[in-house]
Design a protein around this motif. Structure first.
Motif, short mmCIF file in Angstrom:
data_model
loop_
_atom_site.label_atom_id
_atom_site.label_comp_id
_atom_site.label_asym_id
_atom_site.label_seq_id
_atom_site.Cartn_x
_atom_site.Cartn_y
_atom_site.Cartn_z
N SER A 58 -3.58 65.45 24.99
CA SER A 58 -2.20 65.39 25.38
C SER A 58 -1.30 64.57 24.39
N CYS A 59 -1.57 63.56 23.90
CA CYS A 59 -0.95 62.99 22.97
C CYS A 59 -0.68 63.71 21.45
N ASP A 60 -1.94 64.59 20.99
CA ASP A 60 -1.84 65.24 20.02
C ASP A 60 -0.77 66.61 20.35
N THR A 61 -0.45 66.78 21.43
CA THR A 61 0.56 67.89 21.86
C THR A 61 1.76 67.37 21.72
N VAL B 57 -7.77 72.71 26.64
CA VAL B 57 -8.72 72.59 25.63
C VAL B 57 -8.63 74.19 24.67
N ASP B 58 -7.75 75.02 25.32
CA ASP B 58 -7.64 76.14 24.42
C ASP B 58 -6.50 75.96 23.14
N PRO B 59 -6.47 75.65 22.02
CA PRO B 59 -5.57 75.12 21.06
C PRO B 59 -4.40 76.21 21.04
N LEU C 280 -0.84 74.72 22.65
CA LEU C 280 0.59 74.43 21.76
C LEU C 280 1.67 75.58 22.26
N LYS C 281 1.18 76.40 23.07
CA LYS C 281 2.21 77.46 23.74
C LYS C 281 3.18 76.42 24.60
N SER C 282 2.65 75.36 25.06
CA SER C 282 3.33 74.29 25.83
C SER C 282 4.70 73.94 25.18
N ILE C 283 4.68 73.81 23.85
CA ILE C 283 5.56 73.47 22.80
C ILE C 283 6.72 74.48 23.05
N ASP C 284 6.54 75.70 22.99
CA ASP C 284 7.52 76.36 23.09
C ASP C 284 8.23 76.46 24.56
#
Length: 296
Positions: free
Chosen positions: A130-133, A84-86, A90-94
């Motif tokens: 999750s789909c947004d990520t 829930v923390d944006p 989005l750090k997961s993308i890194d």
């Protein structure tokens, strides 16, 4: 991406007890050892991050090609597509990008990603996040690493995203995403009742074929282990000596043979992942299915 073989391939997730008993000490020895014992796949465990150097990854990949060992890479456990923390989400993308960098260097054709959990939000909200990520990931990649499959894994704990339906829905974001089916995890979600027979396994491949295409289903990247479960789902990985929790592999072997499937099956048994992967290969062979011949 290299052409998938016409037969199922088998290997361990990481190195286990047999590797060390044989006097092996370094990861670079893994492809040759796997070839010698008769296995042809390996999942590189980057679950706590990618720490290997570029030189080491290139060398490892070269050894895998020399010994015809198909590689995949398991990304970090702390990736959460649904946080829930944006900023953290989005750090997961890194982390995924770093995993793709490593997979590319070693020649792995698949990475495996955990979805995260619903936590204190609804599953519907978690799925939207999750789909947004995943959309953000595609934008960040901007066409890079298209030769590597982005695999989303089915999960074993009930509070986690990762039912087969949820994974298929996540894969609808883009054809770049493919399901990674962990049959032990799905069995845990159904308190041991997921795979009573061959047809129950066949239905998994059929659903993926209908949603993602026949080619994805036929060359599905899979995990298979016997896993202890509770009412909350997955508890701990076991070995094939277990006779209580399952699931049984023989009905899956029959499904593979009957439908002419060529999955890659990674075993994550507790310490006996290589022994149990080889047992699965021999099971398919002994039932009349095609496998790569054992190294002599």
């Amino acid at each position: 991406m290299s052409t998938s073989p016409s037969y199922p391939t088998f290997g361990p997730g990481g190195n286990g007890d047999w590797f060390r008993r044989d006097g092996m000490k370094s990861l670079i020895q893994t492809p040759g050892w796997l070839d010698r014992v008769g296995l042809d796949a390996f999942e590189y465990e980057a679950t706590r991050g990618v720490s290997a150097s570029e030189e080491s990854l290139l060398a490892f990949g070269q050894k895998a090609r020399e010994h015809n060992v198909r590689l995949s890479l398991h990304t970090q456990y702390y990736i959460s597509l649904s946080g829930v923390d944006p900023e953290k989400r989005l750090k997961s993308i890194d982390y995924i990008e770093k995993s793709l960098w490593a997979a590319d260097l070693m020649g792995a054709d698949t990475i495996v990603i955990h979805s995260g959990s619903a936590g204190k939000i609804s599953r519907e909200e978690a799925m939207k996040l999750s789909c947004d990520t995943l959309e953000h990931l595609l934008n960040a990649l901007d066409g890079r690493y298209e030769h590597i499959r982005l695999g989303i894994e089915t999960m074993g704990k009930l509070n986690q995203l990762g039912t087969l339906d949820e994974v298929i829905e996540q894969c609808r974001v883009s054809p770049r995403f493919v399901p990674v089916v962990d049959f032990g995890h799905l069995n845990c979600r159904e308190v041991g009742q997921a795979f009573p027979d061959t047809d129950s396994y066949r239905r998994v491949f059929d659903r993926i074929a209908n949603a993602c295409g026949d080619a994805v289903a036929r060359s599905l990247h899979c995990h298979f282990s016997k896993i202890e479960y509770t009412e909350a789902g997955e508890k701990r990985h076991l070995t094939f000596e277990d006779t209580v929790f399952g699931p049984r592999f023989e009905p899956l072997a029959e499904a593979i043979i009957r439908d002419n499937l060529a999955p890659r099956i990674i075993c994550e048994s507790d310490g006996t992942q290589a022994e149990d992967a080889l047992w699965m290969k021999h099971c398919v062979r002994d039932m009349g299915g095609p496998v790569r011949p054992d190294a002599e």
